[in-house]
Each structure stands twice: as structure tokens, then as C-alpha cells.
Design a protein around this motif. Structure first.
Motif, short mmCIF file in Angstrom:
data_model
loop_
_atom_site.label_atom_id
_atom_site.label_comp_id
_atom_site.label_asym_id
_atom_site.label_seq_id
_atom_site.Cartn_x
_atom_site.Cartn_y
_atom_site.Cartn_z
N SER A 33 0.80 -1.22 0.00
CA SER A 33 0.00 0.00 0.00
C SER A 33 0.84 1.28 0.00
O SER A 33 0.30 2.36 -0.15
N ILE A 34 2.16 1.17 0.13
CA ILE A 34 2.99 2.37 0.21
C ILE A 34 3.03 3.10 -1.14
O ILE A 34 3.02 2.46 -2.20
N GLU A 35 3.02 4.40 -1.07
CA GLU A 35 3.06 5.24 -2.27
C GLU A 35 4.48 5.78 -2.46
O GLU A 35 5.25 5.88 -1.50
N GLY B 18 6.19 -4.84 -4.34
CA GLY B 18 6.78 -4.87 -3.01
C GLY B 18 8.23 -4.44 -2.95
O GLY B 18 8.89 -4.64 -1.94
N PHE B 19 8.73 -3.86 -4.05
CA PHE B 19 10.09 -3.33 -4.01
C PHE B 19 10.20 -2.13 -4.93
O PHE B 19 9.33 -1.88 -5.76
N GLY B 20 11.28 -1.39 -4.74
CA GLY B 20 11.47 -0.20 -5.56
C GLY B 20 12.90 0.29 -5.47
O GLY B 20 13.77 -0.36 -4.87
N ARG C 292 9.59 8.56 -0.75
CA ARG C 292 10.43 9.74 -0.94
C ARG C 292 10.61 10.48 0.38
O ARG C 292 11.72 10.86 0.75
N GLU C 293 9.53 10.65 1.10
CA GLU C 293 9.56 11.37 2.37
C GLU C 293 10.49 10.67 3.37
O GLU C 293 11.26 11.33 4.07
N ASP D 33 16.74 12.26 -5.83
CA ASP D 33 16.55 12.54 -7.25
C ASP D 33 15.30 11.87 -7.80
O ASP D 33 14.54 12.47 -8.55
N SER D 34 15.11 10.60 -7.46
CA SER D 34 13.95 9.87 -8.00
C SER D 34 13.56 8.72 -7.10
O SER D 34 14.37 8.20 -6.34
N VAL D 35 12.28 8.35 -7.21
CA VAL D 35 11.72 7.22 -6.47
C VAL D 35 10.86 6.44 -7.45
O VAL D 35 10.06 7.02 -8.18
N LYS D 36 11.04 5.11 -7.47
CA LYS D 36 10.24 4.28 -8.36
C LYS D 36 9.86 3.00 -7.65
O LYS D 36 10.72 2.20 -7.28
N ILE D 37 8.57 2.80 -7.43
CA ILE D 37 8.07 1.53 -6.90
C ILE D 37 7.69 0.69 -8.11
O ILE D 37 6.96 1.13 -8.99
#
Length: 113
Positions: A11-13, A43-45, A18-19, A28-32
Motif C-alpha cells: 500500500s505504500i506510495e 513490493g520493491f522499488g 520519498r519522504e 533525485d527519483s523514487v520508483k516503486i
């Protein structure tokens, strides 16, 4: 530095992730990673941070932390060696329905007379 984050709650966004990392420095970037058919999180990113020092601090602090009831895994992302990438055709070529199989199986004298 590119950071792998595993065992994430489904359920994590990306904004939440990022926070969590911004507490340790610029992000710089976040990708799930999501399933391409269902759109559901796998379940990973990955999180990319410009400062290796800040990234290492985040890894040290967040690896093993509990997020929404799950213990997450955080470590430096290492690129896969080229030979380990999955290939769906296994480098096979030619036809599946026959072709030259070798051997003498086309009739004629097979011995035994």
C-alpha cells in the motif's frame, strides 16, 4: 547512488517512500515497481540519491526498519551482470516443428538382416 528497497508494504506510495529518504538528504527519483498487468506494487522499488554519503546514511538507518508493519530491506543497488538477464527465447533460432535432427532415421537398411 541507486538504492534498492525491498519488502515494502503493497500500500505504500512513492511520495511516502520519498519522504522517508528525504529525512537523510536530497532525493533525485523514487520508483516503486508495479506489475504491468494489474498495476499492483511488487513490493520493491528504487530510490536515487545524488550524495553517496547521504545515501549510505539512509541505508544504515532504514535497513531493517519497520514500515506499516513490515520490516524493509534497504541496500545499494548493484546492476545485474549482462549474462543474468532473463531471455524468453533462450537464444534459440530455427523452427520448432522439425528441421534437421541428424542421424539416419529416413528408412533404408537399418541392419539386422
Amino acid at each position: 547512488m541507486n538504492i534498492f528497497v525491498g519488502s515494502l508494504p503493497f500500500s505504500i506510495e512513492e511520495a511516502d517512500l520519498r519522504e522517508s529518504f528525504e529525512a537523510y538528504g536530497a532525493v533525485d527519483s523514487v520508483k516503486i515497481i508495479t506489475d504491468k498487468f494489474t498495476g499492483r506494487s511488487k513490493g520493491f522499488g528504487f530510490v536515487e540519491m545524488p550524495s553517496d554519503e547521504d545515501a549510505q546514511k539512509a541505508i544504515d538507518e532504514l535497513n531493517g526498519a519497520t514500515v506499516q508493519g513490515r520490516t524493509i530491506v534497504v541496500n545499494k543497488s548493484e546492476p545485474k551482470p549482462e549474462g543474468e538477464r532473463r531471455s524468453f527465447n533462450n537464444n534459440r533460432s530455427g523452427s520448432y516443428g522439425g528441421g534437421n535432427r541428424g542421424g539416419n532415421d529416413r528408412g533404408g537398411n537399418r541392419g539386422g538382416y
